[in-house]
Design a protein around this motif. Structure first.
Motif, PDB file in Angstrom:
ATOM      1  N   UNK A 114     -92.160 -21.354 -32.742  1.00 35.72           N
ATOM      2  CA  UNK A 114     -92.207 -21.883 -31.588  1.00 35.72           C
ATOM      3  C   UNK A 114     -93.044 -22.585 -30.894  1.00 35.72           C
ATOM      4  N   UNK A 115     -92.890 -22.640 -29.389  1.00 33.93           N
ATOM      5  CA  UNK A 115     -93.357 -24.046 -28.598  1.00 33.93           C
ATOM      6  C   UNK A 115     -93.566 -22.591 -28.067  1.00 33.93           C
ATOM      7  N   UNK A 116     -95.271 -23.607 -27.301  1.00 30.87           N
ATOM      8  CA  UNK A 116     -96.163 -22.115 -26.485  1.00 30.87           C
ATOM      9  C   UNK A 116     -95.344 -22.652 -25.306  1.00 30.87           C
ATOM     10  N   UNK A 117     -94.753 -21.522 -25.229  1.00 26.19           N
ATOM     11  CA  UNK A 117     -94.795 -21.366 -23.212  1.00 26.19           C
ATOM     12  C   UNK A 117     -94.986 -19.610 -22.997  1.00 26.19           C
ATOM     13  N   UNK A 118     -94.509 -19.177 -21.996  1.00 23.11           N
ATOM     14  CA  UNK A 118     -94.573 -18.048 -21.277  1.00 23.11           C
ATOM     15  C   UNK A 118     -93.381 -17.903 -19.731  1.00 23.11           C
ATOM     16  N   UNK A 149     -89.914 -25.697 -16.226  1.00 20.91           N
ATOM     17  CA  UNK A 149     -88.832 -25.252 -17.125  1.00 20.91           C
ATOM     18  C   UNK A 149     -87.863 -24.315 -16.659  1.00 20.91           C
ATOM     19  N   UNK A 150     -86.473 -24.656 -16.311  1.00 22.03           N
ATOM     20  CA  UNK A 150     -85.724 -23.814 -15.411  1.00 22.03           C
ATOM     21  C   UNK A 150     -84.692 -23.262 -16.540  1.00 22.03           C
ATOM     22  N   UNK A 151     -83.712 -22.298 -15.885  1.00 22.89           N
ATOM     23  CA  UNK A 151     -82.614 -22.035 -17.030  1.00 22.89           C
ATOM     24  C   UNK A 151     -83.128 -22.350 -18.919  1.00 22.89           C
ATOM     25  N   UNK A 157     -86.560 -20.996 -30.245  1.00 20.16           N
ATOM     26  CA  UNK A 157     -86.648 -23.364 -29.871  1.00 20.16           C
ATOM     27  C   UNK A 157     -86.484 -22.749 -28.410  1.00 20.16           C
ATOM     28  N   UNK A 158     -87.218 -22.731 -27.569  1.00 23.66           N
ATOM     29  CA  UNK A 158     -86.317 -22.392 -25.900  1.00 23.66           C
ATOM     30  C   UNK A 158     -85.587 -24.080 -25.396  1.00 23.66           C
ATOM     31  N   UNK A 159     -84.203 -23.858 -24.852  1.00 26.06           N
ATOM     32  CA  UNK A 159     -83.782 -24.371 -24.595  1.00 26.06           C
ATOM     33  C   UNK A 159     -83.507 -24.653 -22.730  1.00 26.06           C
ATOM     34  N   UNK A 160     -83.240 -25.366 -22.048  1.00 28.83           N
ATOM     35  CA  UNK A 160     -83.382 -25.820 -20.114  1.00 28.83           C
ATOM     36  C   UNK A 160     -83.563 -26.713 -20.098  1.00 28.83           C
ATOM     37  N   UNK A 161     -84.295 -26.726 -19.161  1.00 28.00           N
ATOM     38  CA  UNK A 161     -84.806 -27.999 -18.241  1.00 28.00           C
ATOM     39  C   UNK A 161     -85.692 -28.244 -17.803  1.00 28.00           C
ATOM     40  N   UNK A 162     -86.969 -28.845 -18.841  1.00 31.44           N
ATOM     41  CA  UNK A 162     -87.830 -28.933 -18.778  1.00 31.44           C
ATOM     42  C   UNK A 162     -88.749 -29.886 -18.572  1.00 31.44           C
ATOM     43  N   UNK A 163     -89.994 -30.041 -17.872  1.00 29.81           N
ATOM     44  CA  UNK A 163     -90.558 -31.611 -17.077  1.00 29.81           C
ATOM     45  C   UNK A 163     -91.689 -31.292 -17.477  1.00 29.81           C
ATOM     46  N   UNK A 164     -92.424 -32.514 -18.665  1.00 30.50           N
ATOM     47  CA  UNK A 164     -93.559 -32.265 -19.051  1.00 30.50           C
ATOM     48  C   UNK A 164     -94.505 -33.652 -18.287  1.00 30.50           C
ATOM     49  N   UNK A 174     -87.320 -32.991 -21.248  1.00 29.68           N
ATOM     50  CA  UNK A 174     -86.635 -32.301 -22.528  1.00 29.68           C
ATOM     51  C   UNK A 174     -85.243 -31.676 -21.739  1.00 29.68           C
ATOM     52  N   UNK A 175     -84.825 -31.023 -22.695  1.00 30.04           N
ATOM     53  CA  UNK A 175     -83.709 -30.146 -22.903  1.00 30.04           C
ATOM     54  C   UNK A 175     -83.986 -29.103 -23.766  1.00 30.04           C
ATOM     55  N   UNK A 176     -84.652 -29.169 -25.011  1.00 27.81           N
ATOM     56  CA  UNK A 176     -85.278 -28.284 -25.706  1.00 27.81           C
ATOM     57  C   UNK A 176     -86.489 -28.522 -26.212  1.00 27.81           C
ATOM     58  N   UNK A 177     -86.846 -27.829 -26.678  1.00 26.30           N
ATOM     59  CA  UNK A 177     -88.694 -27.440 -27.151  1.00 26.30           C
ATOM     60  C   UNK A 177     -88.829 -27.547 -28.358  1.00 26.30           C
ATOM     61  N   UNK A 178     -87.401 -27.084 -29.618  1.00 24.18           N
ATOM     62  CA  UNK A 178     -86.795 -27.611 -30.581  1.00 24.18           C
ATOM     63  C   UNK A 178     -87.295 -28.737 -31.454  1.00 24.18           C
ATOM     64  N   UNK A 179     -85.962 -29.292 -30.832  1.00 20.74           N
ATOM     65  CA  UNK A 179     -85.805 -30.359 -31.391  1.00 20.74           C
ATOM     66  C   UNK A 179     -87.331 -31.705 -30.394  1.00 20.74           C
ATOM     67  N   UNK A 180     -87.488 -31.406 -29.772  1.00 19.50           N
ATOM     68  CA  UNK A 180     -89.013 -33.096 -29.047  1.00 19.50           C
ATOM     69  C   UNK A 180     -88.236 -34.135 -28.673  1.00 19.50           C
ATOM     70  N   UNK A 181     -86.999 -34.679 -28.824  1.00 17.82           N
ATOM     71  CA  UNK A 181     -85.993 -35.224 -28.287  1.00 17.82           C
ATOM     72  C   UNK A 181     -86.200 -35.482 -26.320  1.00 17.82           C
TER      73      UNK A 181
END
Length: 222
Positions: A114-118, A149-151, A157-164, A174-181
């Motif tokens: 899990x990635x810390x996400x609400x 993030x959105x969507x 392993x949440x997928x979507x559009x994330x900006x950090x 990121x498009x996924x918080x699971x692979x870290x890419x």
């Protein structure tokens, strides 16, 4: 084969006392049945609750400054998937109460990584425009970052559009918080100072996304 019944009061059970002083009674418990026996005539009974409201779309536009919550409460509509968040005093009169991440360390997860996400909102949302005021705690590590993030789909392993955005001013998509890419990365002219408030905004329309920090564009129509 019979329909289940819950908390159904039965008729009183006759109780007899034997010559030796012992008390006896008989209870017949059906298959798969559970019974509670009480000596109280006004013992436990089935409670009553009001019917929940009918399903309705999430009200938009929506905003929350968290100032109507009790300290240490959980904000409405947010679903913590890992870690935890509470409403606390921001120690800033301009912001009052704020939603704070209480467990910055990565938790030991029951399943997956899990990635810390609400999570907030509805899975049916596609085109969204939202923003958050944030402050990174001065006691945070050098790798601390604020993200939006959105969507978002999935929880392990949440997928979507994330900006950090990190303390050193590096922003990452990121498009996924699971692979870290990372899908894209850039750097602001200056870093983010702890204890200072900033605004991070993300807009997703169709197949394009744009983000801003304090009204300064990080990327547009990516």
């Amino acid at each position: 084969g019979q329909e289940s019944t819950l908390f159904e009061q039965q008729t009183p059970i006759p109780v007899t006392r034997a010559p030796d002083g012992s008390v006896n009674f008989t209870v017949t418990v059906p298959v798969d049945g559970v019974m509670t026996v009480s000596t109280m005539l006004t013992g436990p009974s089935k409670g009553g609750v009001a019917m929940p409201p009918s399903a309705a779309p999430f009200p938009v536009p929506y905003s929350d400054d968290f100032n109507d919550y009790a300290l240490h409460s959980e904000p409405s509509y947010f679903a913590d998937q890992a870690g935890s968040w509470e409403v606390l005093d921001s120690r800033d009169p301009a912001h009052g109460l704020a939603m704070r991440q209480m467990v910055p360390q990565k938790p030991i997860c029951w399943a997956g990584d899990y990635a810390p996400v609400s999570v907030f909102g509805e899975t049916t949302w596609t085109d969204v425009n939202h923003s958050v005021d944030f402050m990174i705690d001065p006691e945070s590590t050098a790798t601390a970052a604020a993200s939006i993030g959105a969507r978002v789909t999935g929880t392990t392993r949440p997928n979507g559009v994330f900006v950090s955005v990190g303390l050193d001013g590096t922003w990452t998509v990121f498009y996924s918080l699971g692979d870290g890419k990372s899908a894209a990365q850039g750097k602001l002219p200056t870093g983010i100072k702890p204890s200072q408030w900033h605004n991070l905004a993300l807009a997703v329309t169709g197949s394009r996304a744009s983000a801003w920090l304090d009204d300064v564009s990080l990327f547009e129509n990516m």
